[in-house]
Design an enzyme around this catalytic site. Structure first.
Site, PDB file in Angstrom:
ATOM      1  N   TYR A   1      -1.600  -0.770  10.564  1.00 29.35           N
ATOM      2  CA  TYR A   1      -2.043  -1.266   9.636  1.00 29.35           C
ATOM      3  C   TYR A   1      -0.833  -1.072   8.589  1.00 29.35           C
ATOM      4  O   TYR A   1      -0.134  -1.989   7.886  1.00 29.35           O
ATOM      5  CB  TYR A   1      -3.110  -0.816   8.872  1.00 29.35           C
ATOM      6  CG  TYR A   1      -3.259  -1.205   7.610  1.00 29.35           C
ATOM      7  CD1 TYR A   1      -3.735  -2.156   6.998  1.00 29.35           C
ATOM      8  CD2 TYR A   1      -3.219  -0.292   6.701  1.00 29.35           C
ATOM      9  CE1 TYR A   1      -3.930  -2.673   5.735  1.00 29.35           C
ATOM     10  CE2 TYR A   1      -3.254  -0.335   5.282  1.00 29.35           C
ATOM     11  CZ  TYR A   1      -3.792  -1.695   4.733  1.00 29.35           C
ATOM     12  OH  TYR A   1      -3.697  -1.996   3.313  1.00 29.35           O
TER      13      TYR A   1
ATOM     14  N   LYS B   1       2.086  -3.488   6.526  1.00 30.34           N
ATOM     15  CA  LYS B   1       2.416  -3.498   5.132  1.00 30.34           C
ATOM     16  C   LYS B   1       4.227  -3.482   4.862  1.00 30.34           C
ATOM     17  O   LYS B   1       4.758  -4.091   4.054  1.00 30.34           O
ATOM     18  CB  LYS B   1       1.765  -2.653   4.355  1.00 30.34           C
ATOM     19  CG  LYS B   1       0.428  -2.643   4.309  1.00 30.34           C
ATOM     20  CD  LYS B   1      -0.038  -4.114   3.532  1.00 30.34           C
ATOM     21  CE  LYS B   1      -1.605  -4.356   3.537  1.00 30.34           C
ATOM     22  NZ  LYS B   1      -1.861  -5.785   2.734  1.00 30.34           N
TER      23      LYS B   1
ATOM     24  N   SER C   1       0.932  -1.398   0.072  1.00 29.72           N
ATOM     25  CA  SER C   1       0.086  -0.144   0.101  1.00 29.72           C
ATOM     26  C   SER C   1       0.704   1.436   0.097  1.00 29.72           C
ATOM     27  O   SER C   1       2.039   1.356   0.773  1.00 29.72           O
ATOM     28  CB  SER C   1      -0.834   0.059   1.439  1.00 29.72           C
ATOM     29  OG  SER C   1      -1.597   1.191   1.321  1.00 29.72           O
TER      30      SER C   1
HETATM   31  P1  NAD Z   1     -10.932  -7.211   1.094  1.00 30.88           P
HETATM   32  O1  NAD Z   1     -11.101  -7.274   2.917  1.00 30.88           O
HETATM   33  O2  NAD Z   1     -12.061  -6.925   0.389  1.00 30.88           O
HETATM   34  O3  NAD Z   1     -10.178  -8.579   0.717  1.00 30.88           O
HETATM   35  C1  NAD Z   1      -9.305  -9.277   1.725  1.00 30.88           C
HETATM   36  C2  NAD Z   1      -9.802 -10.736   1.667  1.00 30.88           C
HETATM   37  O4  NAD Z   1      -8.993 -11.157   2.632  1.00 30.88           O
HETATM   38  C3  NAD Z   1     -11.323 -10.971   2.429  1.00 30.88           C
HETATM   39  O5  NAD Z   1     -12.062 -11.582   1.339  1.00 30.88           O
HETATM   40  C4  NAD Z   1     -10.884 -11.563   3.656  1.00 30.88           C
HETATM   41  O6  NAD Z   1     -12.138 -12.365   3.899  1.00 30.88           O
HETATM   42  C5  NAD Z   1      -9.669 -12.387   3.282  1.00 30.88           C
HETATM   43  N1  NAD Z   1      -8.965 -12.734   4.524  1.00 30.88           N
HETATM   44  C6  NAD Z   1      -8.464 -11.727   5.490  1.00 30.88           C
HETATM   45  N2  NAD Z   1      -7.662 -12.290   6.369  1.00 30.88           N
HETATM   46  C7  NAD Z   1      -7.643 -13.485   5.936  1.00 30.88           C
HETATM   47  C8  NAD Z   1      -7.027 -14.645   6.336  1.00 30.88           C
HETATM   48  N3  NAD Z   1      -6.237 -14.601   7.747  1.00 30.88           N
HETATM   49  N4  NAD Z   1      -7.081 -15.878   5.810  1.00 30.88           N
HETATM   50  C9  NAD Z   1      -7.556 -15.874   4.694  1.00 30.88           C
HETATM   51  N5  NAD Z   1      -8.542 -15.008   4.146  1.00 30.88           N
HETATM   52  C10 NAD Z   1      -8.132 -13.800   4.569  1.00 30.88           C
HETATM   53  O7  NAD Z   1      -9.924  -6.246   1.170  1.00 30.88           O
HETATM   54  P2  NAD Z   1      -9.377  -5.474  -0.512  1.00 30.88           P
HETATM   55  O8  NAD Z   1      -9.626  -4.052  -0.490  1.00 30.88           O
HETATM   56  O9  NAD Z   1      -9.629  -6.427  -1.482  1.00 30.88           O
HETATM   57  O10 NAD Z   1      -7.779  -5.629  -0.206  1.00 30.88           O
HETATM   58  C11 NAD Z   1      -6.852  -6.487  -0.810  1.00 30.88           C
HETATM   59  C12 NAD Z   1      -5.827  -6.157  -0.218  1.00 30.88           C
HETATM   60  O11 NAD Z   1      -5.171  -5.114  -0.728  1.00 30.88           O
HETATM   61  C13 NAD Z   1      -5.416  -6.264   1.381  1.00 30.88           C
HETATM   62  O12 NAD Z   1      -4.199  -6.967   1.439  1.00 30.88           O
HETATM   63  C14 NAD Z   1      -5.326  -4.648   1.534  1.00 30.88           C
HETATM   64  O13 NAD Z   1      -4.638  -4.460   2.820  1.00 30.88           O
HETATM   65  C15 NAD Z   1      -4.567  -4.180   0.412  1.00 30.88           C
HETATM   66  N6  NAD Z   1      -4.803  -3.035  -0.222  1.00 30.88           N
HETATM   67  C16 NAD Z   1      -6.137  -2.581  -0.310  1.00 30.88           C
HETATM   68  C17 NAD Z   1      -6.203  -1.291  -0.421  1.00 30.88           C
HETATM   69  C18 NAD Z   1      -7.805  -0.584  -0.585  1.00 30.88           C
HETATM   70  O14 NAD Z   1      -8.004   0.769  -0.584  1.00 30.88           O
HETATM   71  N7  NAD Z   1      -8.835  -1.353  -0.781  1.00 30.88           N
HETATM   72  C19 NAD Z   1      -5.435  -0.270  -0.731  1.00 30.88           C
HETATM   73  C20 NAD Z   1      -3.876  -0.788  -0.396  1.00 30.88           C
HETATM   74  C21 NAD Z   1      -3.885  -1.988  -0.287  1.00 30.88           C
HETATM   75  C1  WQD Z   2      -9.624   9.438   0.928  1.00 31.61           C
HETATM   76  C2  WQD Z   2      -9.930  11.105   1.140  1.00 31.61           C
HETATM   77  C3  WQD Z   2     -10.186  11.651   3.414  1.00 31.61           C
HETATM   78  C4  WQD Z   2     -13.928   9.333   4.272  1.00 31.61           C
HETATM   79  C5  WQD Z   2      -7.077   4.603   3.084  1.00 31.61           C
HETATM   80  C6  WQD Z   2      -6.045   3.873   3.814  1.00 31.61           C
HETATM   81  C7  WQD Z   2      -4.810   3.386   2.965  1.00 31.61           C
HETATM   82  C8  WQD Z   2      -5.413   2.680   1.986  1.00 31.61           C
HETATM   83  C9  WQD Z   2      -6.701   3.364   1.222  1.00 31.61           C
HETATM   84  C10 WQD Z   2      -5.261   0.309   2.299  1.00 31.61           C
HETATM   85  C11 WQD Z   2      -9.092  11.618   2.563  1.00 31.61           C
HETATM   86  C12 WQD Z   2     -11.486  11.897   2.744  1.00 31.61           C
HETATM   87  C13 WQD Z   2     -12.574  10.042   3.578  1.00 31.61           C
HETATM   88  C14 WQD Z   2     -14.998  10.149   4.320  1.00 31.61           C
HETATM   89  C15 WQD Z   2     -14.038  12.027   3.613  1.00 31.61           C
HETATM   90  N1  WQD Z   2      -5.917   1.209   2.392  1.00 31.61           N
HETATM   91  N2  WQD Z   2     -12.569  11.231   3.197  1.00 31.61           N
HETATM   92  N3  WQD Z   2     -14.941  11.411   4.262  1.00 31.61           N
HETATM   93  O1  WQD Z   2      -7.094   7.795   3.756  1.00 31.61           O
HETATM   94  O2  WQD Z   2      -6.532   7.839   1.437  1.00 31.61           O
HETATM   95  O3  WQD Z   2      -6.343   5.783   2.529  1.00 31.61           O
HETATM   96  O4  WQD Z   2      -7.583   3.751   2.341  1.00 31.61           O
HETATM   97  O5  WQD Z   2      -4.246   0.075   2.117  1.00 31.61           O
HETATM   98  O6  WQD Z   2      -4.015   2.512   3.663  1.00 31.61           O
HETATM   99  O7  WQD Z   2      -5.417   4.742   4.984  1.00 31.61           O
HETATM  100  O8  WQD Z   2      -8.518   6.780   1.654  1.00 31.61           O
HETATM  101  O9  WQD Z   2     -10.922   6.818   1.102  1.00 31.61           O
HETATM  102  O10 WQD Z   2     -10.187   6.818   3.540  1.00 31.61           O
HETATM  103  O11 WQD Z   2      -9.588   8.817   2.204  1.00 31.61           O
HETATM  104  O12 WQD Z   2     -13.731  13.291   3.448  1.00 31.61           O
HETATM  105  O13 WQD Z   2     -16.040   9.875   4.755  1.00 31.61           O
HETATM  106  O14 WQD Z   2     -11.337  11.437   1.350  1.00 31.61           O
HETATM  107  O15 WQD Z   2     -10.047  12.764   4.513  1.00 31.61           O
HETATM  108  O16 WQD Z   2      -8.812  12.963   2.057  1.00 31.61           O
HETATM  109  P1  WQD Z   2      -6.990   7.149   2.455  1.00 31.61           P
HETATM  110  P2  WQD Z   2     -10.086   7.228   2.215  1.00 31.61           P
END
Ligand code: NAD
Ligand code: WQD
Length: 346
Positions: free
Chosen positions: A156, A160, A132
């Site tokens: 969190y 990562k 991330s």
């Molecule tokens: P998500 O929660 O929708 O998907 C994660 C999946 O992993 C879920 O289906 C959950 O049931 C499964 N899971 C969690 N722990 C587990 C375990 N111990 N064993 C087996 N399954 C397990 O999340 P997502 O948004 O699809 O994110 C996927 C990956 O990308 C994550 O590693 C997350 O940290 C990373 N990521 C997400 C974002 C975002 O904004 N969505 C941004 C950056 C990184």
């Molecule tokens: C985006 C913008 C908020 C909600 C987070 C995690 C990051 C990554 C993605 C996994 C910001 C604003 C948000 C709301 C708002 N996840 N906001 N009202 O904070 O960039 O990243 O999700 O890795 O680790 O920190 O994303 O969508 O939460 O926020 O005004 O109800 O929207 O302040 O400026 P962020 P976000």
């Protein structure tokens, strides 16, 4: 001959499910492992419906080494040994990680070391990891390049950063191990069919699903966290990318893992463009024809003003760049939310 079997951990989740479709379209055969801690079986039913192929699924936890041994052995005995692991499974809520850090270190870091140990026993040598942009913390300079210092601001984010270090050390032990950490910026939107999308449990933590839930009438108004940042209109700026572009990035990363010169690579996946909260709200209103009621609130603790990627390395190493516009992200996200007001439960 190339073997094309992949293990996809967390494949029932938001990004994993979209990536399954892209992997299948590229000719891979994914086996999904998920414990459904943040997803439901309906997701995979829909992936099968869209792809037209059955998906092998194992319900279980990445922290269960015996289960992983059995899975890898069974695939090897079938004549389709796992070539690469695409590792999405993790907990991902920033606030929850502050309240319950050990659950995050156990699931995200401990889960990954258990997975790597099982991969070693089964001689599976390639892994693509969901990292991330949050590993960078407060920006010293924008855009963030992969050389930016690593300084997460919450547990969190630390999970990562720690997993990246574990992967770097693991891959350096030779025997052709390859690990690719993809540093996602802000994935939003949904599959263009409207059949797959993001379905957060409870109140959404992230901006885009909150906006779509206001539009569909599930929430009254969007709280905008801060309008006094040093940005174009005072609201926070982020690099939003379409989840289907992100899915394509994983296909490229799996291919790259098979031929990478370096044992470990960390690669940004973003568009390189910043969009403010209010700009995203306006784009969504245009795409949906709905008005999003907004109320200005104080800044959310821990938020930064602006973040966007330098996506050049992704293009150089993977031949990947984001193709889809903010308008498309909004149109596809709205199609999903309006057709599935209650997510996968509706
Ligand atoms: P998500 O929660 O929708 O998907 C994660 C999946 O992993 C879920 O289906 C959950 O049931 C499964 N899971 C969690 N722990 C587990 C375990 N111990 N064993 C087996 N399954 C397990 O999340 P997502 O948004 O699809 O994110 C996927 C990956 O990308 C994550 O590693 C997350 O940290 C990373 N990521 C997400 C974002 C975002 O904004 N969505 C941004 C950056 C990184
Ligand atoms: C985006 C913008 C908020 C909600 C987070 C995690 C990051 C990554 C993605 C996994 C910001 C604003 C948000 C709301 C708002 N996840 N906001 N009202 O904070 O960039 O990243 O999700 O890795 O680790 O920190 O994303 O969508 O939460 O926020 O005004 O109800 O929207 O302040 O400026 P962020 P976000």
């Amino acid at each position: 001959m190339m073997n094309r079997t992949l293990l996809v951990t967390g494949g029932a989740g938001y990004i994993g499910s979209h990536t399954l479709l892209a992997l299948i379209a590229a000719g891979y055969r994914p086996v999904v492992l998920d414990n459904y801690s943040n997803s439901v079986p309906e997701v995979l039913r829909r992936v099968q419906q869209l792809s037209g192929v059955p998906i092998e699924f194992v319900e279980g936890d990445i922290r269960d080494g015996k289960l992983l041994d059995g899975l890898f052995q069974r695939k090897a005995q079938d004549g389709s040994p796992v070539e690469c692991v695409v590792h999405f499974a993790a907990l991902k809520a920033v606030g929850e990680s502050v309240a319950n850090p050990l659950a995050y270190y156990d699931n995200n870091v401990g889960g990954t070391t258990t997975l790597l140990s099982a991969m070693d026993r089964a001689q599976v040598r390639h892994l693509v990891f969901s990292s991330s942009a949050t590993v960078y913390g407060e920006p010293i300079e924008l855009p963030y390049s992969e050389q930016h210092r690593i300084a997460p601001t919450n547990p969190y984010g630390w999970t990562k950063a720690m997993v990246e270090q574990v992967l770097k050390d693991w891959a350096a032990t030779g025997e052709a191990r390859r690990a690719v950490a993809l540093r996602y910026f802000n994935p939003i939107g949904a599959h263009a069919s409207g059949v797959l999308g993001e379905a957060p449990q409870g109140t959404p933590n992230n901006l885009f699903p909150f906006i779509t839930q206001v539009a569909v009438g599930k929430r009254e108004k969007l709280m905008v966290f801060g309008d006094d940042y040093d940005t174009v209109d005072g609201t926070g700026v982020r690099d939003y990318l379409h989840v289907e572009d992100l899915a394509d990035g994983h296909v490229r990363a799996v291919q790259y893992a098979g031929q990478a010169a370096e044992p470990f690579s960390a690669i940004n996946l973003g568009t390189g463009r910043g969009t403010s909260v209010l700009q995203l709200v306006r784009a969504f209103e245009q795409a949906s024809g709905k008005t999003i009621a907004c109320t200005m609130q104080p800044r959310r603790p821990g938020d930064i003003a602006s973040a966007w990627a330098d996506p050049a390395l992704a293009y150089r190493l993977l031949g990947w760049k984001a193709e889809r516009s903010i308008e498309q992200m909004c149109a596809d996200g709205w199609r999903w939310q309006s057709q599935n007001p209650d997510g996968y439960g509706g």
